[in-house]
Design a protein around this motif. Structure first.
Motif, mmCIF file in Angstrom:
data_model
loop_
_atom_site.group_PDB
_atom_site.id
_atom_site.type_symbol
_atom_site.label_atom_id
_atom_site.label_comp_id
_atom_site.label_asym_id
_atom_site.label_seq_id
_atom_site.Cartn_x
_atom_site.Cartn_y
_atom_site.Cartn_z
ATOM 1 N N ALA A 297 8.779 13.302 11.027
ATOM 2 C CA ALA A 297 9.855 12.461 10.507
ATOM 3 C C ALA A 297 9.312 11.137 9.979
ATOM 4 O O ALA A 297 9.787 10.619 8.955
ATOM 5 N N ALA A 298 8.317 10.586 10.645
ATOM 6 C CA ALA A 298 7.744 9.316 10.209
ATOM 7 C C ALA A 298 7.079 9.457 8.848
ATOM 8 O O ALA A 298 7.179 8.555 7.994
ATOM 9 N N LEU A 299 6.386 10.567 8.614
ATOM 10 C CA LEU A 299 5.753 10.762 7.312
ATOM 11 C C LEU A 299 6.786 10.958 6.211
ATOM 12 O O LEU A 299 6.564 10.539 5.067
ATOM 13 N N ALA A 300 7.907 11.586 6.537
ATOM 14 C CA ALA A 300 8.991 11.684 5.548
ATOM 15 C C ALA A 300 9.516 10.287 5.209
ATOM 16 O O ALA A 300 9.808 9.986 4.043
ATOM 17 N N ARG A 301 9.616 9.413 6.210
ATOM 18 C CA ARG A 301 10.037 8.036 5.952
ATOM 19 C C ARG A 301 8.997 7.297 5.108
ATOM 20 O O ARG A 301 9.352 6.494 4.231
ATOM 21 N N LEU A 302 7.733 7.562 5.382
ATOM 22 C CA LEU A 302 6.677 6.925 4.605
ATOM 23 C C LEU A 302 6.770 7.348 3.140
ATOM 24 O O LEU A 302 6.645 6.506 2.240
ATOM 25 N N GLU A 303 6.983 8.632 2.906
ATOM 26 C CA GLU A 303 7.125 9.117 1.531
ATOM 27 C C GLU A 303 8.267 8.394 0.819
ATOM 28 O O GLU A 303 8.113 7.905 -0.306
ATOM 29 N N ALA A 304 9.422 8.324 1.474
ATOM 30 C CA ALA A 304 10.585 7.673 0.869
ATOM 31 C C ALA A 304 10.357 6.178 0.696
ATOM 32 O O ALA A 304 10.728 5.595 -0.336
ATOM 33 N N GLY A 305 9.760 5.540 1.698
ATOM 34 C CA GLY A 305 9.537 4.108 1.631
ATOM 35 C C GLY A 305 8.555 3.720 0.538
ATOM 36 O O GLY A 305 8.766 2.727 -0.176
ATOM 37 N N LEU A 306 7.485 4.485 0.384
ATOM 38 C CA LEU A 306 6.534 4.212 -0.677
ATOM 39 C C LEU A 306 7.168 4.432 -2.047
ATOM 40 O O LEU A 306 6.982 3.618 -2.969
ATOM 41 N N ALA A 307 7.909 5.529 -2.179
ATOM 42 C CA ALA A 307 8.547 5.825 -3.463
ATOM 43 C C ALA A 307 9.521 4.731 -3.864
ATOM 44 O O ALA A 307 9.641 4.386 -5.050
ATOM 45 N N ALA A 308 10.218 4.155 -2.889
ATOM 46 C CA ALA A 308 11.220 3.130 -3.176
ATOM 47 C C ALA A 308 10.602 1.881 -3.787
ATOM 48 O O ALA A 308 11.290 1.138 -4.497
ATOM 49 N N ARG A 309 9.322 1.646 -3.522
ATOM 50 C CA ARG A 309 8.675 0.465 -4.106
ATOM 51 C C ARG A 309 7.677 0.839 -5.193
ATOM 52 O O ARG A 309 6.826 0.047 -5.581
ATOM 53 N N GLY A 310 7.796 2.068 -5.708
ATOM 54 C CA GLY A 310 6.971 2.490 -6.823
ATOM 55 C C GLY A 310 5.607 2.997 -6.448
ATOM 56 O O GLY A 310 4.746 3.180 -7.321
ATOM 57 N N ASP A 311 5.381 3.253 -5.160
ATOM 58 C CA ASP A 311 4.106 3.780 -4.689
ATOM 59 C C ASP A 311 4.254 5.267 -4.373
ATOM 60 O O ASP A 311 5.316 5.850 -4.554
ATOM 61 N N ARG A 312 3.189 5.869 -3.859
ATOM 62 C CA ARG A 312 3.195 7.325 -3.679
ATOM 63 C C ARG A 312 2.502 7.739 -2.402
ATOM 64 O O ARG A 312 1.446 7.199 -2.050
ATOM 65 N N LEU A 313 3.099 8.702 -1.721
ATOM 66 C CA LEU A 313 2.429 9.419 -0.639
ATOM 67 C C LEU A 313 2.010 10.780 -1.152
ATOM 68 O O LEU A 313 2.840 11.528 -1.694
ATOM 69 N N PHE A 314 0.732 11.106 -1.003
ATOM 70 C CA PHE A 314 0.270 12.475 -1.264
ATOM 71 C C PHE A 314 0.033 13.112 0.090
ATOM 72 O O PHE A 314 -0.918 12.760 0.796
ATOM 73 N N LEU A 315 0.921 14.002 0.483
ATOM 74 C CA LEU A 315 0.857 14.635 1.801
ATOM 75 C C LEU A 315 0.212 16.002 1.664
ATOM 76 O O LEU A 315 0.788 16.928 1.090
ATOM 77 N N CYS A 316 -1.004 16.106 2.175
ATOM 78 C CA CYS A 316 -1.787 17.339 2.113
ATOM 79 C C CYS A 316 -1.936 17.861 3.537
ATOM 80 O O CYS A 316 -2.355 17.123 4.434
ATOM 81 N N THR A 317 -1.592 19.109 3.763
ATOM 82 C CA THR A 317 -1.674 19.638 5.117
ATOM 83 C C THR A 317 -2.526 20.890 5.190
ATOM 84 O O THR A 317 -2.528 21.717 4.270
ATOM 85 N N GLN A 318 -3.254 20.996 6.285
ATOM 86 C CA GLN A 318 -3.960 22.234 6.611
ATOM 87 C C GLN A 318 -3.035 23.210 7.330
ATOM 88 O O GLN A 318 -3.406 24.368 7.534
ATOM 89 N N ASN A 319 -1.858 22.750 7.719
ATOM 90 C CA ASN A 319 -0.947 23.568 8.504
ATOM 91 C C ASN A 319 -0.189 24.552 7.617
ATOM 92 O O ASN A 319 0.169 24.240 6.482
ATOM 93 N N VAL A 320 0.105 25.706 8.181
ATOM 94 C CA VAL A 320 0.867 26.708 7.443
ATOM 95 C C VAL A 320 2.335 26.720 7.847
ATOM 96 O O VAL A 320 3.117 27.524 7.346
ATOM 97 N N ASP A 321 2.723 25.814 8.768
ATOM 98 C CA ASP A 321 4.136 25.729 9.133
ATOM 99 C C ASP A 321 4.897 24.905 8.092
ATOM 100 O O ASP A 321 4.300 24.305 7.190
ATOM 101 N N ASP A 322 6.228 24.876 8.228
ATOM 102 C CA ASP A 322 7.073 24.154 7.274
ATOM 103 C C ASP A 322 7.739 22.936 7.904
ATOM 104 O O ASP A 322 8.785 22.485 7.440
ATOM 105 N N LEU A 323 7.141 22.379 8.945
ATOM 106 C CA LEU A 323 7.780 21.287 9.667
ATOM 107 C C LEU A 323 7.833 19.995 8.856
ATOM 108 O O LEU A 323 8.766 19.196 9.020
ATOM 109 N N HIS A 324 6.861 19.757 7.997
ATOM 110 C CA HIS A 324 6.941 18.578 7.134
ATOM 111 C C HIS A 324 8.185 18.653 6.245
ATOM 112 O O HIS A 324 8.932 17.677 6.121
ATOM 113 N N GLU A 325 8.381 19.808 5.639
ATOM 114 C CA GLU A 325 9.537 19.967 4.750
ATOM 115 C C GLU A 325 10.847 19.852 5.518
ATOM 116 O O GLU A 325 11.798 19.211 5.051
ATOM 117 N N ARG A 326 10.894 20.463 6.680
ATOM 118 C CA ARG A 326 12.132 20.423 7.460
ATOM 119 C C ARG A 326 12.422 19.028 8.007
ATOM 120 O O ARG A 326 13.567 18.705 8.337
#
Length: 239
Positions: free
Chosen positions: A69-98
């Motif tokens: 959940a914190a990384l989802a907030r980071l993505e939104a927070g960075l985007a809101a100020r014109g910045d970017r999160l590139f989230l790369c995962t080695q995991n095969v689960d979908d928990l980031h998306e959920r």
């Protein structure tokens, strides 16, 4: 500003999904050379399907934790100020998306997708697979497999990952063992490009000595604290 975050199994451990190389992890209970290779799938597909059906069930039953959940907030927070999160995962689960992350690069594939070895069709897939499962595109049976990267196969999206990493302003590794390449080499690549690096982990990884800074502790505590600090105080760029 671009923040490159690499996540590994440690970020999902507190959601109940086992890590791989830690004591009691999946590879201590199952032999990867027998179950996570193209050769194993060709030789004993029923056993491979049984293993991955069990893992898929575990993902369905798991829920995102505070670190996701914190990384989802980071993505939104960075985007809101014109910045970017590139989230790369080695995991095969979908928990980031959920948890709400909108853009996730799965370099080792996705357990909740299936791919046909005959026609190459890949699509979302939450149910069990078997040797009798027919491909929805070509109708062939026996060739549907988890759309994940097995040992001996090339990870996905490597060119795009390298391009973003080289242009990033901060590299952060969360819950990674530092023992699986090519991802374990990302920190050295970042350092070579003059990019600040930070490790967040339960304990030091195999590549801990290459990081400029580190935070150790449970991901559900360490990641939200790090994200809060980053959104509240980091607005600079790479040196």
């Amino acid at each position: 500003m671009t923040v490159f975050v690499l996540t590994g199994a440690g970020i999902s451990a507190e959601s109940g999904l086992g890590t791989f190389r830690d004591p009691g992890g999946l590879w201590h209970r199952f032999d990867p050379t027998r179950l996570a290779t193209p050769e194993a799938f060709a030789r004993e597909p029923e056993e491979v399907h049984a293993f991955y059906n069990l893992r898929r069930q575990g993902v369905r039953e798991a829920s995102p934790n505070a670190a996701h959940a914190a990384l989802a907030r980071l993505e939104a927070g960075l985007a809101a100020r014109g910045d970017r999160l590139f989230l790369c995962t080695q995991n095969v689960d979908d928990l980031h998306e959920r948890a709400g992350a909108r853009a996730v690069t799965h370099m080792h594939g996705e357990l909740m997708r299936a791919r046909c070895t005959a026609c190459g069709e890949s699509r979302a897939w939450a149910e069990d697979l078997s040797v009798d499962t027919a491909c929805p595109a070509c109708a062939r049976r026996g060739g549907m497999r988890p759309d994940v990267v097995w040992f001996g196969e090339m990870p996905f999206h490597l060119e795009a990952i390298a391009a973003v990493l080289d242009a990033s302003d901060l590299f952060v590794a969360i819950g990674t063992s530092g023992s699986v390449y090519p991802a374990a080499g990302f920190v050295a690549r970042a350092r070579g490009a003059g990019i600040p690096t930070h490790e967040i982990n339960l304990a030091p990884s195999d590549t801990a000595g290459l990081f400029d800074a580190a935070t150790y502790g449970p991901a559900t505590r360490a990641v939200p604290d790090f994200v809060a600090g980053l959104l509240g105080g980091f607005s600079g760029s790479r040196p």
